[in-house]
Design a protein around this motif. Sequence first.
Motif, short mmCIF file in Angstrom:
data_model
loop_
_atom_site.label_atom_id
_atom_site.label_comp_id
_atom_site.label_asym_id
_atom_site.label_seq_id
_atom_site.Cartn_x
_atom_site.Cartn_y
_atom_site.Cartn_z
N ASP A 220 5.68 3.24 5.08
CA ASP A 220 4.98 2.00 5.41
C ASP A 220 5.94 1.00 6.07
N ASN B 163 -3.29 4.79 4.99
CA ASN B 163 -2.05 5.36 4.45
C ASN B 163 -2.45 6.61 3.69
N LYS C 115 6.75 -0.25 10.78
CA LYS C 115 6.92 -1.51 11.51
C LYS C 115 7.95 -1.37 12.62
N LYS D 39 0.84 -1.21 0.00
CA LYS D 39 0.00 0.00 0.00
C LYS D 39 0.87 1.25 0.00
N THR E 194 0.36 4.89 9.09
CA THR E 194 0.26 4.34 10.45
C THR E 194 0.18 2.81 10.43
N SER E 195 0.92 2.18 11.34
CA SER E 195 0.72 0.77 11.64
C SER E 195 0.33 0.69 13.10
MG MG Z 1 0.20 -0.28 6.17
#
Ligand code: MG
Length: 349
Positions: free
Chosen positions: A286, A201, A290, A175, A241-242
């Motif tokens: 992205d 996203n 993490k 994404k 954002t995760s």
């Molecule tokens: Mg993501």
Amino acid sequence: MKKIIYVLSILIVLILLTSCSISTGKSYKADGFALGTIITQEVYGRDARQVSVEAMDKLKFLEDLMTINDLDSDSSKLSMNAGKGYVELNPETISVLKSARKISDLSDGAAFDITVAPVVKAWGIGTDNPQIPSEETLKKLVPLINYQDVQIDEASNKASLAKPGQMIDLGGIAKGYAGDVLREIYQKNGIKSGLINLGGNVIAVGSKPDGSPWSIGIQNPRSETGGIVGIIQVSDKAVVTSGDYQRYFEKDGKRYCHIIDPHTGYPADSGLMSVTIITSSSTDADGLAKAFVLGLDKGMDLVKKYNQSYSPADAIFITTDKKIFVTPGLHDNFKLEDESHEYTCIKKG
Ligand code: MG
Ligand code: ADP
């Protein structure tokens, strides 16, 4: 003569009307579904509708390449040939693999690693049958995780996975990559102002049509209704954002989220609820999000390392005790707008 004056005046009115609608920001809003998520586009400028359609078509194309749910995808092709040598892939897939490698290298594979796939599959978080895999299963699968086993031969658009049983999952970066590709489509078509949202996203293309920055809400990770904890103002940036709230399951009162710690094979459990990265590259944002796996201090160090090695990045880390840590670039930008009145904001050095 009268007729000519009449036609001319109509023409002048038409020209005025058209230029008016451009300068005040002709806009088009489009919703869709791709890459397993809801897509919204807000496009300003001439050909806005056409550009949004081109963008949506491109998303479908990228989904076909990156999905793990289709045996013909590039992801499946690479995984099915693990341990058997190189396979030819689309240059776009090669480009994603390269970016993945770059972000994994920053943490030596402690945070972002696309080879977590066998473990992701064993947990099944986000599917109808999530489960806690046995210790035995994890003992077998965790040694398969190693981002360095993704070998890339850029010149021939080929890649390989070193060991049989290894698999890749691009769900943590596809994404992000799509966001960068969409921005390029906008720019190629002369769109100077737009807002793309790929399931959380966000890519701010340029500024708002009036020249002011876009306001982006940062989600409250525990709000059932999508409430926010704050707002930032950005132009020409990705905000990604995760978190532990997007996909998870609960067993015996414990939350198991969809982000896996590549070292333990368990869902990340490091005192964070979400990590938001703000930087130019949506792909990198992205991958960097993490940092969620690493917890507050090591996660912040990773963002600093990216800053020093690549380009300016800011971050918002929200801890399980409801503290919001923001990096220096956001000290005067992040505005606490917490409808729940439970969060505090801390300016991190
Ligand atoms: Mg993501
Ligand atoms: P989404 O944006 O789809 O909600 P994220 O961007 O937070 O999800 O990425 C989570 C997804 O990435 C997981 O569903 C899984 O497919 C994959 N994934 C899980 N753990 C990792 C990891 N440590 N590194 C890379 N990808 C991961």
